[in-house]
Design an enzyme around this catalytic site. Structure first.
Site, PDB file in Angstrom:
ATOM      1  CB  CYS A   1      55.813   9.043 -23.751  1.00 27.24           C
ATOM      2  SG  CYS A   1      57.356   9.956 -23.916  1.00 27.24           S
TER       3      CYS A   1
ATOM      4  N   GLY B   1      52.540  19.977 -13.441  1.00 25.95           N
ATOM      5  CA  GLY B   1      52.568  18.517 -13.420  1.00 25.95           C
ATOM      6  C   GLY B   1      51.165  17.936 -13.431  1.00 25.95           C
TER       7      GLY B   1
ATOM      8  CE1 TYR C   1      58.350  21.386 -30.134  1.00 26.60           C
ATOM      9  CE2 TYR C   1      56.887  20.952 -28.291  1.00 26.60           C
ATOM     10  CZ  TYR C   1      57.156  21.615 -29.472  1.00 26.60           C
ATOM     11  OH  TYR C   1      56.261  22.500 -29.980  1.00 26.60           O
TER      12      TYR C   1
END
Length: 506
Positions: free
Chosen positions: A495, A123, A286
């Site tokens: 995002c 992270g 992804y």
């Protein structure tokens, strides 16, 4: 595919193992750790590290770190050094904070008032700068630019209420979680236990598996006497290769103790009232391996649903459906299933060409793409092709592929993208190009089809992505409430939307 070509990647993967029963164990802990890392290699290729421990009093810690792939980082002599262990943690790195050097390689080991601890972290801390200043004000120097060393030093600080001779690691971890809300999944090894920790928003994944005899691996109801050990991993895909059964996820905000005696939930640190979880939605799109399980559902299945939803939102008149190999294949199969069009392969991938994003300029990157694929001309000559990709990030990668297909005989090439346009940077552990580099923020995006040479381009909507992800979550099945957060389900789409789960501190 273009995530890969654009250098977008996970920060890292973490893995841990504790042998069950009597110690010293007959379990090859170091081998299990290495195989676990190999299965997580897609999450980081820059460096890898293992720390093992005999769990004695006082314990002996053994560390080995190396640059590059796991296979290169752990030669036979290193494995020999690590082999006498009853537990251990390890890490594979793709840096987002900190430069790519061995000194930034995890796990980190530090001395505390009560002995050594080892920490592995996946992270990126959203308030790292403020925390770095706080640690330094305590007179602690930092030798690396990594967030993970910062976490390790924060854990080493004694909380105010702790007795001098008794370390309270739950209090220390809670103190850390109070100091920084996200983003981290942690493994903390102290003496004979591993603490598995997930931040209150659950932004990064973490799950637990049981090591069982091979004969019991595919049978239900393995008893306690069958358990040979416990493993904890960023992704469940690592369990199959080491003979482990999926046990459960570590919950958002949960602190779990893993020892030779089993798994024990010690505490769950809540989020601020009203805040939903914020699991990174691009783990589904992804980053994760398709055979991993998150929130009770397989990633492959979610990607198929994304393709089905894309076919509903963005149909087109075409003859065949195909994919840019190979991360978008499940979505392409879903699109074909929903649209009724046949799925075929139009590109042959050369697996021995390196990643093109490491090449320094646009021209070389485009040449790299051309070398990476060959056209399977007989499959699509004279036909209209719908090409499914998982992303268009910069737009440099897909353009030469479209040109290749048209020169090889495709009459039309329609691009359908199984994720929404990325418009904003990530500050929680994903390496995304700057806002200015993203094609969705450039003037060319207004005519992206013309810019990349396609006949049409359409993306999956944010709403469509969230719907496809949440449709199969076990805790939502059969529930009609539209307030998904009330069921403990939520995903970070920062995002895509610019709405971050926490206030960013700069």
């Amino acid at each position: 595919m273009e995530f890969e070509e654009s250098g977008i990647g996970e920060e890292c993967g973490v893995f841990g193992c504790v042998a069950a029963g009597e110690w010293p164990t007959q379990l090859e802990v170091a081998q299990i750790l290495t195989l676990g890392l190999v299965a997580l290699q897609h999450r980081g290729q820059e460096s890898a590290g293992i720390v093992t421990c005999n769990g004695a009093s006082p314990p002996t810690y053994t560390t080995h770190k190396g640059m590059g792939l796991v296979s290169a980082a752990f030669p036979p002599e290193a494995m020999q050094k690590l082999r006498f262990a009853n537990l251990g943690i390890c890490h594979t790195r793709y840096s987002t904070t900190g430069i790519s050097e061995l000194q930034n390689c995890q796990p980190f080991v530090v001395d505390t008032l009560h002995g050594k601890i080892a920490v592995a972290h996946n992270g990126e801390l959203v308030n790292a700068d403020a925390l770095r200043k706080k640690v330094m004000r305590h007179g602690v120097g930092l030798s690396t630019s990594s967030d993970s060393e910062l976490i390790t030093q924060l854990l080493a600080l004694t909380p105010p209420m702790e007795e001098l001779d008794t370390p309270d690691w739950v209090a220390r971890i809670k103190n850390l979680m109070t100091e920084t809300p996200t983003s981290y999944s942690l493994l903390v090894m102290f003496k004979d236990v591993i603490y598995a920790v997930r931040d209150p928003y659950g932004n990064r994944p973490l799950c637990i598996g049981q090591l069982v005899p091979i004969s019991k691996l595919h049978k239900s109801g393995a008893g306690e006497e069958d358990i040979e050990g416990w493993v904890v991993s960023s992704e469940s895909c690592s369990f199959q290769s080491i003979g482990a059964k999926y046990y459960r996820e570590v919950l958002p905000g949960e602190i779990v103790q893993i020892s030779r005696h089993g798994v024990k939930s010690l505490s769950v640190v809540p989020r601020p009232e009203g805040d939903p979880p914020a699991f990174c939605i691009f783990e589904y799109v992804y980053f994760a391996r398709p055979d991993s399980i998150f929130e009770g559902q397989m990633v492959y299945t979610v990607r198929q649903r994304c393709g089905q939803q894309l076919a509903i939102e963005a149909p087109t008149d075409a003859d065949v459906v195909s994919t840019v190999p190979e991360s978008a294949t499940p979505a392409a199969l879903g699109y074909a299933q929903q649209s009724g069009l046949p799925y075929i392969e139009v590109l042959c991938k050369n697996r021995y060409v390196g990643r093109t994003f490491i090449q320094p300029n646009t021209r070389l990157r485009q040449l790299g793409v051309a070398k990476k694929f060959g056209a399977l001309t007989d499959n699509f000559a004279g036909k209209r092709v719908v090409l499914i990709d998982d992303s268009i990030v910069r737009g440099n990668t897909i353009s030469p592929i479209i040109k290749l297909l048209k020169e090889a005989g495709a009459t039309e090439v329609h691009i359908r993208v199984a994720s929404p346009p990325i418009r904003y940077p990530c500050y929680m552990g994903i390496n995304i190009p700057t806002k200015e580099e993203l094609i969705a923020n450039k003037p060319e995006f207004q005519d992206i089809a013309g810019y990349i040479g396609a006949d049409s381009v359409q993306y999956l909507t944010v709403e469509g992505l969230v719907s496809a992800v949440q449709e199969g979550i076990a805790s939502l099945k059969g529930k009609i409430s539209s307030n998904k957060s009330s069921n403990g389900v939520g995903h970070c789409t920062a995002c895509l939307t610019g709405k971050y789960p926490v206030e960013l501190e700069w």
